[in-house]
Motif scaffolding. Sequence first.
Motif, PDB file in Angstrom:
ATOM      1  N   UNK A  87     -50.902 -19.473 -68.027  1.00 50.83           N
ATOM      2  CA  UNK A  87     -52.332 -19.512 -67.703  1.00 50.83           C
ATOM      3  C   UNK A  87     -52.826 -20.949 -67.566  1.00 50.83           C
ATOM      4  N   UNK A  88     -52.310 -21.837 -68.399  1.00 53.47           N
ATOM      5  CA  UNK A  88     -52.687 -23.243 -68.292  1.00 53.47           C
ATOM      6  C   UNK A  88     -52.136 -23.852 -67.004  1.00 53.47           C
ATOM      7  N   UNK A  89     -50.940 -23.387 -66.581  1.00 56.49           N
ATOM      8  CA  UNK A  89     -50.399 -23.835 -65.304  1.00 56.49           C
ATOM      9  C   UNK A  89     -51.304 -23.442 -64.149  1.00 56.49           C
ATOM     10  N   UNK A  90     -51.893 -22.253 -64.243  1.00 52.87           N
ATOM     11  CA  UNK A  90     -52.863 -21.806 -63.232  1.00 52.87           C
ATOM     12  C   UNK A  90     -54.108 -22.678 -63.273  1.00 52.87           C
ATOM     13  N   UNK A  91     -54.571 -23.003 -64.490  1.00 52.36           N
ATOM     14  CA  UNK A  91     -55.793 -23.779 -64.652  1.00 52.36           C
ATOM     15  C   UNK A  91     -55.621 -25.225 -64.202  1.00 52.36           C
ATOM     16  N   UNK A  92     -54.533 -25.883 -64.659  1.00 51.79           N
ATOM     17  CA  UNK A  92     -54.349 -27.315 -64.402  1.00 51.79           C
ATOM     18  C   UNK A  92     -53.632 -27.609 -63.085  1.00 51.79           C
ATOM     19  N   UNK A  93     -52.654 -26.761 -62.744  1.00 59.75           N
ATOM     20  CA  UNK A  93     -51.779 -27.073 -61.615  1.00 59.75           C
ATOM     21  C   UNK A  93     -51.952 -26.131 -60.424  1.00 59.75           C
ATOM     22  N   UNK A  94     -52.761 -25.092 -60.610  1.00 63.51           N
ATOM     23  CA  UNK A  94     -52.973 -24.145 -59.528  1.00 63.51           C
ATOM     24  C   UNK A  94     -51.771 -23.277 -59.230  1.00 63.51           C
ATOM     25  N   UNK A  95     -50.856 -23.153 -60.188  1.00 59.68           N
ATOM     26  CA  UNK A  95     -49.665 -22.334 -59.979  1.00 59.68           C
ATOM     27  C   UNK A  95     -50.014 -20.848 -60.111  1.00 59.68           C
ATOM     28  N   UNK A  96     -49.363 -20.032 -59.306  1.00 66.43           N
ATOM     29  CA  UNK A  96     -49.598 -18.595 -59.379  1.00 66.43           C
ATOM     30  C   UNK A  96     -48.947 -18.018 -60.631  1.00 66.43           C
ATOM     31  N   UNK A  97     -49.506 -16.922 -61.118  1.00 62.04           N
ATOM     32  CA  UNK A  97     -48.963 -16.251 -62.294  1.00 62.04           C
ATOM     33  C   UNK A  97     -47.923 -15.235 -61.833  1.00 62.04           C
ATOM     34  N   UNK A  98     -46.642 -15.403 -62.220  1.00 65.37           N
ATOM     35  CA  UNK A  98     -45.605 -14.457 -61.788  1.00 65.37           C
ATOM     36  C   UNK A  98     -45.889 -13.045 -62.298  1.00 65.37           C
TER      37      UNK A  98
END
Length: 302
Positions: free
Chosen positions: A263-274
């Motif tokens: 979730x933090x990857x989505x917040x900070x890096x814009x990565x999709x959630x697998x």
Amino acid sequence: MTIGPESGAAGPSRAMALVLALIGLIAVSHAVIFIRWAGDAPALLIAAMRVAIGTAVFLPFAFRGANTGSMPRARLLSVLSGIFLALHFGAWIESVQRLTIAESAVLVSLSPVWLVILDVATGKGWPDRRTSAGVFLCLCGTVALGWDGLTSPTGEPLGLVLAIVGGMAMAGYLAIGRQVRPVLPTAQYVSICYGTAAVLLGVAGIGAGVSFANIPAEAWWAMLALGLVSQVVGHTSYNFALIRLSPVFASICLLGEPIFGTLLGLLYLGETVPQTTLLGGIPILIGIWLSLQGEISRPQRR
């Protein structure tokens, strides 16, 4: 955060310990972000800097007003805890280099199982039904997270062994911390523990030929953030709370790290959630909730 001795009566309340565990989980979950920002910096250097920064923060307070001639066994156990922490980081990092992240994560996440086995072997018995159900659900969720890697293994056999050792080492680190925390002040325990881990990881890095050259400033800032947030706040919150919480519950909380990290990857890096994270995250969160109920109902140790 207090730096004086915390006995069973003077330590944090059960509610405060649970809040600290949540703060610790959020802080530890940021580790994957900071490691990503560290770029191509050597893994052993990142791990050594993480615990070295934690040591530097707490060491000035570690022996202030303390009777340095007392509690030698607790300090010796703190060194042993640091050895386990260094072994955890070292084995985990090396396993990631030899396995897929999914394969490594599943095996390292077996620490609650090893702690339950340790409790049974030492006569403490099985955890209550809710905690046992929480362990089972968390393991199911972790398997779902790493299903692709488990069904199509590509790693080396040595990597599998190292990942298992990493999980055992985390179990040892938490179990010893639970024994030492009612005896030593927080700052003293973590200074000895983190300091031992920093020395061992530093020696391992030198032996592996890790170089400080050509590491960009951004990587150093990321390592500083990793040390201050994930180690000083994250791990130390868990260590402080261990005076009230069981190591099994603490290890179960840590299983929420990949969920929060995603979730933090989505917040900070814009990565999709697998999709596998969504499938695995539900039983893990339910398992943490059940374990929380079991922890709340567990008689407090005095």
